[in-house]
Enzyme design. Structure first.
Site, PDB file in Angstrom:
ATOM      1  N   ASP A 134     -16.440 -10.773 -82.033  1.00  0.00           N
ATOM      2  CA  ASP A 134     -15.148 -10.589 -82.678  1.00  0.00           C
ATOM      3  C   ASP A 134     -14.315 -11.837 -82.413  1.00  0.00           C
ATOM      4  O   ASP A 134     -14.629 -12.631 -81.520  1.00  0.00           O
ATOM      5  CB  ASP A 134     -14.465  -9.339 -82.101  1.00  0.00           C
ATOM      6  N   ASN A 177     -56.674  -3.189 -55.057  1.00  0.00           N
ATOM      7  CA  ASN A 177     -55.518  -2.952 -55.923  1.00  0.00           C
ATOM      8  C   ASN A 177     -54.228  -2.864 -55.108  1.00  0.00           C
ATOM      9  O   ASN A 177     -53.182  -3.401 -55.494  1.00  0.00           O
ATOM     10  CB  ASN A 177     -55.734  -1.662 -56.708  1.00  0.00           C
TER      11      ASN A 177
END
Length: 848
Positions: free
Chosen positions: A337, A685
């Site tokens: 704006d 992992n």
């Protein structure tokens, strides 16, 4: 008025505006005496209370169900169950924590739309003055119905959408609705004025505007969610669609799901067929699936986003939606704006000139005297003149000016005059008002006067003319008849000026490959002037009328070429942002008014300021405490750094996952035993996951932050399917070393141990190769936390075969001859990954 209620659309509003007041009262089935009590009750039953539509209240359980349907959450739930079935509680706990974090973060954001709509209702005053049964009374705003007659005066907020019946000196501030800096004149008699937007019509006022001066009576046309503001609230009550970040996460998740669904069963079937032990094959397949899953993705993403949010908070930016941190780094178009963002958000007297355009202190003095002695509430331009406080002592007191009379402002004359006399007895009428009206009653107007006024107006200034008349020394009263044969003294020029930092910020954004667009409800002249002052090309300006007439395809073409849009309504702004998104842009929007709320919600990143209206702050994702665009640029760079670290993790995880699966498949075929035990895969992992926790602390090179960064699944897929096989090549090299140099074909534990350590080293240390695409001597140094994490995890992996738990995990100590082979394989792998990264970088650049 007992028909089914419908929203007041543009055509209906303009028809009421153009009709005379009596006809409007007739059509609304009311009169100047107001509605009878029975009529009020009947209409309230039809139209309901004067409240904007409430967002549907959703229970916590409903939020939870919706969040669980997210594909990443579903994937983690399945794998958590699989981890439990494989008796790996450790993996199940890790995945469970990821689930809780992800669901909690998403659920806490779901009610923002409800809050935005509720805050909009809180902007409305509790009561208003209404005429019913011929008597004036105070009633709660929510009790108004269409056809009510309301009385409004300076300081009142307009309680509904209304059509003026009578008015006097009526000016309203509708900047929160349109973005216009200056008060707008409203006049009940100017029904024939032609405008394109109902907001601009002088006979209409809308809920949320504030009366600055004067007073009026008006008939209520629309209440509740049928008002202009109600349309905004209704849109905000709808659920927000996925942002660019959310869509990227979903695409990555489905890519990984596809890989897991294809490869994990393949590994299970191959092992079952090769060895005949289907239980062992199933456990091995489950371990492979868990190993393939990026279960640390929510944690890595969350930690990165939290770090980014903390960095932004140090720059005076509040982050309301965590994923907005990354979205901010991805934007390539920033829509803003004008009022209060590019400009200072206040009216300032910029120039005071004679009719020929020369600067003049005398004109300022006359304007000050007029505003100083004017009775009643001062408007924004009066306040801008009165900001020159030193003139009170220098002119008013020292010269002894006193006021004797005043001709107040009205819409027919469009001027105000004060009659003053100074200490020397000189009596003067000082007139200040609209240029055309004041010049019409002036004599001997210089030929260049209109050109001076026109030039100021075309430069974006609001221009007021100042004229004087000498009155007899004995006069003690004045009238409008004295406003003839005036002498034009000059002009006062007002402006909401650009912020000092705006031009530098726009240059910085442009250098970072972010295009800046202005979407405002203000006029073309004012917007063009401000944009030219901050370094934006202001030749091609598109109006809201033009936008409304365009098809979606035409608008998509328009937004790619034009950067300044004026006279926009809220739905226009939202539509422009949607068009940009359809064209493939990631869009940020910066605004602070009610008229910005829909655009803030629609944008990938909605940005507001701490002084914005409640609804704008609630609809936004980021709130700037320091209202400088440069702060936004710094936040943008922080967002790109966050995404850079997320991409490092994804590259590491996806490439190593693909490589490991290829190695699992090949080893399962070539070897008489499984290449790694299920417990070893899960330990691998776990260690790998722990090594990645420090990634959010890592530095990101300037080359990465120089451009907007979006999810590019094709690029990630290319890297994954090139780097993955490269990783597998070096796994096979390790297999060869273990079989032919270490004779591990007859010692499965030796093989398992050798591949376990090589796998950990290559999977964790690869971050050093992929953390930057720059040449080694140009790369920023890795963070100390990352280096420490890598060293600890690699050292732990090497130490495990020599530890007391080695036997229970199926490991044995490795011979000395293994370690030189390991060093050579790891070094060659890291160099190969660097080559792959450079190749895929150039490929993606060529495709762009």
């Amino acid at each position: 008025m007992t028909d089914k209620p419908v929203r007041m659309d543009r055509e209906v509003l303009l028809r009421h505006a153009a009709a005379n007041a009596a006809d409007v009262l007739y059509e609304m089935q009311t009169s100047a005496q107001g509605l009878a009590k029975a009529d009020v009750e009947q209409r309230r039953a039809v139209f309901g209370p004067n409240d904007v539509e409430r967002a549907e209240r959703v229970s916590v359980l409903r939020h939870l169900v919706d969040d669980i349907r997210n594909p990443l959450v579903l994937l983690l739930i399945v794998l958590c169950v699989l981890a439990v079935l494989s008796n790996d509680l450790r993996a199940a706990i890790i995945i469970g924590v990821m689930l809780v974090i992800g669901v909690v973060l998403r659920t806490t954001q779901e009610s923002r739309s409800d809050k935005a709509a509720r805050h909009l209702r809180e902007r409305i005053h509790v009561s208003t003055t209404v005429i019913r049964d011929g008597a004036s009374q105070q009633v709660p705003v929510r009790d108004l119905v269409p056809g009510d007659i309301v009385s409004l005066a300076a300081g009142d907020m307009v309680p509904a959408d209304v059509r003026l019946i009578t008015s006097d000196d009526m000016h309203v501030d509708q900047s929160l609705l349109t973005g216009e800096s200056f008060p707008i004149e409203k006049d009940a008699t100017r029904s024939q004025e032609v405008v394109t937007s109902p907001l601009d019509h002088p006979t209409l006022c809308f809920q949320g505007a504030t009366v600055q001066t004067g007073y009026c009576t008006a008939v209520v046309l629309a209440t509740g969610d049928r008002t202009f503001v109600g349309a905004v609230a209704t849109h905000l009550a709808k659920r927000r669609g996925p942002t660019a970040f959310d869509a990227g996460i979903d695409r990555l998740t489905w890519l990984m799901i596809t890989i897991i669904v294809v490869l994990a069963p393949t590994v299970t079937i191959l092992n079952g067929l090769m060895r005949g032990d289907w239980v062992e094959a199933l456990l091995f397949g489950i371990a492979v699936a868990v190993g393939l899953t990026p279960e640390m993705l929510p944690m890595i993403v969350t930690v990165n986003l939290v770090n980014g949010a903390m960095a932004l908070s140090r720059r005076q930016v509040i982050v309301k939606r965590l994923s907005a941190v990354q979205d901010l780094g991805a934007i390539d178009v920033l829509c803003t704006d004008k009022t209060g963002t590019l400009t200072q958000g206040k009216v300032i007297l910029m120039r005071h000139v004679t009719p020929d355009g020369s600067d003049s202190e005398a004109v300022l003095h006359l304007g000050y005297l007029n505003s100083y002695f004017e009775a009643g509430l001062k408007n924004l331009m009066d306040n801008a003149v009165l900001d020159h406080e030193h003139l009170e002592e220098a002119i008013v007191q020292r010269e002894g000016w006193q006021k004797f009379d005043e001709n107040p402002f009205d819409f027919h004359r469009r001027r105000i005059s004060v009659m003053l006399r100074n200490g020397a007895g000189a009596t003067m009428l000082i007139c200040k008002g609209a240029v055309e009206e004041v010049l019409r009653d002036c004599i001997d107007v210089p030929t260049q006067a209109m050109e001076t006024a026109r030039s100021l107006q075309e430069s974006g200034f609001r221009v007021v003319a100042v004229a004087t008349a000498v009155l007899p020394a004995t006069a003690d009263r004045c009238s409008v008849d004295d406003e003839h044969d005036l002498h034009l003294e000059g002009f006062l020029a007002f402006l909401d000026p650009p912020k000092e930092s705006a031009a530098a910020a726009i240059d910085a954004l442009r250098a970072s490959h972010v295009r800046v667009m202005v979407l405002t409800g203000d006029s073309a002249l004012a917007t063009r002037y401000v944009c030219s002052k901050v370094g934006m090309q202001a030749d091609d300006v598109v109006s809201g009328t033009d936008v409304a007439a365009m098809t979606d395809a035409e608008l998509e073409h328009c937004v790619e070429t034009a950067s300044i849009f004026v006279r926009l309504e809220p739905l226009h702004k939202e539509r422009i942002i949607a068009a940009l998104q359809r064209c493939g842009h990631v869009v940020g929007f910066l605004g602070d008014g009610i008229n910005d709320a829909l655009a803030l919600r629609r944008a990938d990143v909605g940005i507001s300021v701490d002084t914005a209206v409640d609804i704008a702050r609630e609809a936004s994702d980021l709130v700037l405490l320091d209202q400088q665009l440069l702060v936004l640029h710094e936040g943008l760079l922080a967002g790109r750094r966050v995404f850079g670290n997320v991409v490092k993790y994804i590259r590491m995880t996806t490439s190593s996952s693909v490589g490991n699966v290829l190695s699992y498949v090949g080893a399962s075929i070539l070897l008489p035993f499984v290449p790694m035990l299920p417990i070893q895969i899960l330990l691998n992992n776990l260690l790998y996951d722990l090594s990645q926790l420090a990634i959010p602390t890592d530095t990101v090179d300037d080359a990465w932050t120089a451009r907007p960064r979006q999810w590019n699944i094709d690029d990630m897929r290319s890297f994954m399917f090139i780097a993955g096989p490269v990783s597998s090549v070096f796994d096979y090299a390790t297999f060869a070393v273990m079989v032919f140099a270490m004779n591990a074909i007859s010692a499965p534990s030796l093989f398992h141990t050798g591949w376990f350590i090589e796998s950990i080293c290559t999977q964790t240390l690869v971050i050093l190769a992929i953390r930057s695409t720059q040449l080694p001597w140009r790369r920023p140094r890795p963070s100390l936390a990352l280096v420490a994490s890598l060293c600890i995890i690699v050292a732990a992996a090497i130490a495990i075969p020599f530890s007391p738990v080695a036997q229970s995990l199926g490991f044995i100590p490795l011979p000395a001859a293994y370690w030189p082979w390991l060093g050579a394989i790891v070094a060659a792998y890291l160099v190969s990954v660097r080559v792959v990264l450079r190749v895929t970088k150039h490929h993606s650049t060529a495709q762009a």
